[in-house]
Scaffold this motif. Structure first.
Motif, short mmCIF file in Angstrom:
data_model
loop_
_atom_site.label_atom_id
_atom_site.label_comp_id
_atom_site.label_asym_id
_atom_site.label_seq_id
_atom_site.Cartn_x
_atom_site.Cartn_y
_atom_site.Cartn_z
N PHE A 111 7.21 3.59 0.25
CA PHE A 111 6.78 3.65 1.64
C PHE A 111 7.96 4.13 2.47
CE2 PHE A 111 8.17 -0.61 0.69
CZ PHE A 111 8.98 -0.97 1.74
N VAL A 112 7.67 4.62 3.67
CA VAL A 112 8.73 5.14 4.53
C VAL A 112 9.48 3.97 5.14
CG1 VAL A 112 9.27 6.50 6.59
CG2 VAL A 112 7.44 7.25 5.03
N ASP A 113 10.77 3.93 4.87
CA ASP A 113 11.66 2.93 5.44
C ASP A 113 13.01 3.59 5.69
OD1 ASP A 113 12.78 3.21 2.90
OD2 ASP A 113 12.49 1.13 2.33
N LEU A 114 13.97 2.86 6.22
CA LEU A 114 15.27 3.45 6.51
C LEU A 114 15.95 3.99 5.26
CD1 LEU A 114 16.85 1.25 9.32
CD2 LEU A 114 16.17 3.64 9.42
N GLY A 115 15.73 3.34 4.13
CA GLY A 115 16.32 3.83 2.89
C GLY A 115 15.84 5.24 2.55
N LEU B 235 14.54 7.41 4.72
CA LEU B 235 15.03 8.31 5.76
C LEU B 235 16.50 8.66 5.54
CD1 LEU B 235 13.25 6.82 8.89
CD2 LEU B 235 12.56 8.79 7.50
N ARG B 236 17.27 7.69 5.10
CA ARG B 236 18.68 7.97 4.77
C ARG B 236 18.78 8.96 3.61
NH1 ARG B 236 19.82 2.00 5.91
NH2 ARG B 236 20.89 2.10 7.91
N ALA B 237 17.92 8.80 2.61
CA ALA B 237 17.92 9.73 1.47
C ALA B 237 17.57 11.14 1.93
CB ALA B 237 16.94 9.24 0.39
N LEU B 238 16.55 11.26 2.77
CA LEU B 238 16.18 12.58 3.30
C LEU B 238 17.31 13.15 4.16
CD1 LEU B 238 12.47 11.99 4.33
CD2 LEU B 238 13.30 13.27 2.35
N HIS B 239 17.93 12.31 4.95
CA HIS B 239 19.04 12.71 5.82
C HIS B 239 20.20 13.24 4.98
CE1 HIS B 239 21.69 12.50 9.31
NE2 HIS B 239 22.55 11.82 8.59
N GLY B 240 20.50 12.55 3.89
CA GLY B 240 21.60 12.94 3.02
C GLY B 240 21.36 14.26 2.32
N ARG B 241 20.11 14.57 2.00
CA ARG B 241 19.79 15.84 1.32
C ARG B 241 20.08 17.04 2.19
NH1 ARG B 241 13.86 14.59 -0.59
NH2 ARG B 241 14.35 12.59 -1.51
N SER B 242 20.00 16.88 3.50
CA SER B 242 20.15 18.04 4.38
C SER B 242 21.56 18.19 4.91
CB SER B 242 19.17 17.93 5.55
OG SER B 242 19.46 16.80 6.32
N ASP B 243 22.43 17.21 4.67
CA ASP B 243 23.81 17.35 5.12
C ASP B 243 24.53 18.40 4.30
OD1 ASP B 243 23.64 15.49 7.09
OD2 ASP B 243 24.57 13.87 5.97
N PRO B 244 25.43 19.17 4.93
CA PRO B 244 26.17 20.19 4.18
C PRO B 244 27.11 19.58 3.17
CG PRO B 244 26.78 20.20 6.53
CD PRO B 244 25.76 19.15 6.32
N GLN C 67 0.86 -1.19 0.00
CA GLN C 67 0.00 0.00 0.00
C GLN C 67 0.89 1.24 0.00
OE1 GLN C 67 -2.39 -0.63 3.52
NE2 GLN C 67 -4.11 -1.27 2.24
N PRO C 68 1.42 1.60 -1.17
CA PRO C 68 2.36 2.72 -1.23
C PRO C 68 1.72 4.06 -0.89
CG PRO C 68 1.78 2.01 -3.44
CD PRO C 68 1.15 1.04 -2.48
N PHE C 69 2.55 4.98 -0.41
CA PHE C 69 2.07 6.33 -0.15
C PHE C 69 1.92 7.10 -1.45
CE2 PHE C 69 6.75 6.86 1.08
CZ PHE C 69 7.16 7.36 -0.15
N LEU C 70 1.19 8.20 -1.38
CA LEU C 70 1.04 9.13 -2.48
C LEU C 70 1.88 10.36 -2.14
CD1 LEU C 70 -0.39 10.22 -5.06
CD2 LEU C 70 -2.17 11.08 -3.54
N VAL C 71 2.81 10.70 -3.01
CA VAL C 71 3.65 11.88 -2.77
C VAL C 71 2.84 13.12 -3.13
CG1 VAL C 71 5.75 13.11 -3.43
CG2 VAL C 71 5.77 10.62 -3.23
N ARG C 72 2.68 14.01 -2.17
CA ARG C 72 1.95 15.26 -2.40
C ARG C 72 2.91 16.38 -2.78
NH1 ARG C 72 -3.34 14.83 -1.09
NH2 ARG C 72 -3.93 13.10 0.24
N SER C 73 4.12 16.35 -2.25
CA SER C 73 5.18 17.27 -2.69
C SER C 73 6.52 16.73 -2.23
CB SER C 73 4.95 18.69 -2.15
OG SER C 73 5.19 18.76 -0.77
N GLY C 74 7.56 17.13 -2.93
CA GLY C 74 8.90 16.65 -2.63
C GLY C 74 9.27 15.47 -3.50
N GLU C 75 10.40 14.86 -3.20
CA GLU C 75 10.91 13.75 -4.00
C GLU C 75 11.17 12.55 -3.10
OE1 GLU C 75 11.87 11.23 -6.57
OE2 GLU C 75 11.34 13.22 -7.31
N ALA C 76 10.58 11.41 -3.44
CA ALA C 76 10.72 10.19 -2.65
C ALA C 76 11.82 9.29 -3.18
CB ALA C 76 9.39 9.44 -2.61
N ASP C 77 12.55 9.73 -4.17
CA ASP C 77 13.69 8.97 -4.71
C ASP C 77 13.32 7.53 -5.06
OD1 ASP C 77 15.38 11.19 -4.45
OD2 ASP C 77 15.97 10.62 -2.43
N GLY C 78 12.12 7.33 -5.60
CA GLY C 78 11.69 6.00 -6.01
C GLY C 78 11.13 5.13 -4.90
#
Length: 106
Positions: free
Chosen positions: A91-95, A97-106, A77-88
């Motif tokens: 559903f929310v998993d560690l992968g 969260l790691r992608a989101l984490h990496g986007r905000s690192d300097p 039951q996948p989520f629907l992206v309303r805005s932003g990029e889910a990188d493929g």
């Protein structure tokens, strides 16, 4: 890039207060479900915000959020992206969260 090793849910603002008051930042990500939550996280200098909407907040302004989805999702039951990029991710998993984490690192 720092590796994400733990997932911490801050349900009462304690972690954001700790970061604001100058203690060592352990985790600088937020999970929100409303415009007010996104604004609070942004004001606390949290730089990666994942939003899941609900029936009351689906039309809120989530400017500043990294990713807005309609639910956390499941493999079947996948989520629907309303805005932003889910990188493929579907559903929310560690992968994700790691992608989101990496986007905000300097």
């Amino acid at each position: 890039m720092a590796e994400l090793e733990a997932l911490i849910f801050d349900v009462d603002g304690t972690l954001a207060d700790t970061e604001r008051d100058g203690h060592r930042v352990a985790f600088n990500r937020a999970f929100e479900d409303s415009h007010n939550g996104v604004q609070s996280a942004s004001h606390a200098a949290i730089d990666s915000i994942l939003v899941t909407t609900n029936g009351y907040t689906a039309e809120d302004d989530f400017s500043g959020a990294s990713l807005v989805v309609d639910q956390f999702g499941e493999p079947d039951q996948p989520f629907l992206v309303r805005s932003g990029e889910a990188d493929g991710h579907r559903f929310v998993d560690l992968g994700l969260l790691r992608a989101l984490h990496g986007r905000s690192d300097p």
